[in-house]
Design an enzyme around this catalytic site. Structure first.
Site, PDB file in Angstrom:
ATOM      1  N   TYR A  27       0.832  -1.197   0.000  1.00  0.00           N
ATOM      2  CA  TYR A  27       0.000   0.000   0.000  1.00  0.00           C
ATOM      3  C   TYR A  27       0.874   1.257   0.000  1.00  0.00           C
ATOM      4  CZ  TYR A  27      -3.600  -3.299   1.649  1.00  0.00           C
ATOM      5  OH  TYR A  27      -4.458  -4.355   1.781  1.00  0.00           O
ATOM      6  N   LEU A  43     -10.562  -1.436   2.268  1.00  0.00           N
ATOM      7  CA  LEU A  43     -10.087  -2.236   3.389  1.00  0.00           C
ATOM      8  C   LEU A  43     -11.173  -2.430   4.445  1.00  0.00           C
ATOM      9  CD1 LEU A  43      -6.606  -0.498   3.770  1.00  0.00           C
ATOM     10  CD2 LEU A  43      -7.171  -2.546   2.444  1.00  0.00           C
ATOM     11  N   LYS A  66     -17.714   2.520   2.017  1.00  0.00           N
ATOM     12  CA  LYS A  66     -18.623   2.797   3.134  1.00  0.00           C
ATOM     13  C   LYS A  66     -18.441   1.702   4.192  1.00  0.00           C
ATOM     14  CE  LYS A  66     -21.008  -0.853   2.225  1.00  0.00           C
ATOM     15  NZ  LYS A  66     -21.042  -1.942   3.220  1.00  0.00           N
ATOM     16  N   ARG A 129     -16.863  -9.203   8.400  1.00  0.00           N
ATOM     17  CA  ARG A 129     -18.092  -8.526   8.806  1.00  0.00           C
ATOM     18  C   ARG A 129     -18.707  -9.144  10.057  1.00  0.00           C
ATOM     19  NH1 ARG A 129     -20.819  -8.764   2.929  1.00  0.00           N
ATOM     20  NH2 ARG A 129     -19.762 -10.791   3.079  1.00  0.00           N
ATOM     21  N   SER A 220     -28.734  -2.419  -4.458  1.00  0.00           N
ATOM     22  CA  SER A 220     -27.865  -3.139  -5.406  1.00  0.00           C
ATOM     23  C   SER A 220     -28.678  -3.585  -6.604  1.00  0.00           C
ATOM     24  CB  SER A 220     -27.183  -4.342  -4.743  1.00  0.00           C
ATOM     25  OG  SER A 220     -28.147  -5.243  -4.230  1.00  0.00           O
TER      26      SER A 220
END
Length: 270
Positions: A27, A43, A66, A129, A220
């Site tokens: 990075y 990320l 987001k 997540r 979506s």
């Protein structure tokens, strides 16, 4: 274009699909590349602030996934850094660029109530997540969409009520389902729901004084208009033409403030 990943093999695999892409070693190498004008940061949520600030300090415009940050304080710090450096910063809320939802929102008149839903099932334990230490949870991942849509239509809420349902079996438990009720100064209300433990479900309903409108798959949409492409093209135009981004950092900060309020209101939820 330059690509970097924690896994060099993954970066090379992606780079091989695009003849114009170069694979950077890290990075940092991208931030040091003088031919790079802007970066996209996809990320995990806990790294958005760090790498956005580093990119801005390196003179790069930033399109950040987001939610922009973990909380409003981080988002404000990032927004201030972009302003100080004279660079563009935009949160990657791709759904707001789709012509279908734009037309839907523009056609709303005198709304009384908004219901925004976004849920799907997550079952892989190692999915970031599902790890609170990486900024996981339904509120930040999909609740940010439902809150954004409600605010887009009704403005800023003055009261927030919320409940979370967490996975009690995990030591690194995240909010699996979020339900919140937002009240707005003019008397309108919104119900926002986000979940990692449901079948795929998306919907946006607006009750007006004279009618009710419904939009399926608001976040979506799967048609010929590519929301991601439209978002990137818009951000690139802002960079090349030096004009304001379509989703200003102030909007992202405002959204994060409501997410913070929901988190606070849900304290004590099982």
């Amino acid at each position: 274009m330059s690509i970097a990943s924690r896994d060099q093999d993954r970066a090379r695999e992606l780079g091989a699909k695009h003849s114009f892409a170069r694979v950077a070693e890290s990075y940092d190498a991208i931030l040091e590349d003088r031919e790079v004008d802007a970066v996209y940061i996809p990320l995990v949520n806990t790294l958005h602030r760090e790498w956005t600030l580093r990119a801005l300090a390196a003179g790069k415009h930033v399109l950040c996934e987001k939610p922009l940050a973990m909380n409003a304080a981080e988002a404000e710090e990032m927004a201030n850094a972009a302003q100080h450096e004279g660079l563009h910063l935009m949160e990657a809320f791709m759904y707001r660029f789709h012509p279908r939802i734009r037309a839907f929102v523009e056609d709303v008149h005198d709304p009384l109530y908004v219901e925004a839903r976004f849920g799907f099932g997550l079952t892989r334990p190692l999915d970031y997540r599902l790890q609170s230490s990486l900024g996981g949870g339904a509120l930040l991942d999909v609740g940010c969409y439902t809150v954004s849509a409600a605010r887009w239509i009704l403005g800023e809420p003055d009261e927030v009520f919320a409940k979370f349902r967490r996975d009690a079996s995990s030591e690194d438990a995240v909010d699996m389902t979020v339900t919140a009720l937002l009240h707005f100064p003019a008397g309108a209300t919104a119900s926002v729901w986000a979940s990692f433990e449901s079948p795929e479900e998306q919907g946006l309903m607006v009750v007006e004084r004279e009618r009710a409108q419904h939009l399926e798959l608001p976040f979506s949409s799967r048609d010929s208009d590519n929301s991601y492409q439209l978002m990137v093209e818009s951000f690139a135009a802002s960079v090349f033409e030096d004009r304001p981004v379509e989703i200003p950092p102030s909007e992202s900060v405002a959204n994060m403030k409501v997410l913070d309020q929901i988190r606070e209101a849900a304290k004590g939820s099982p």
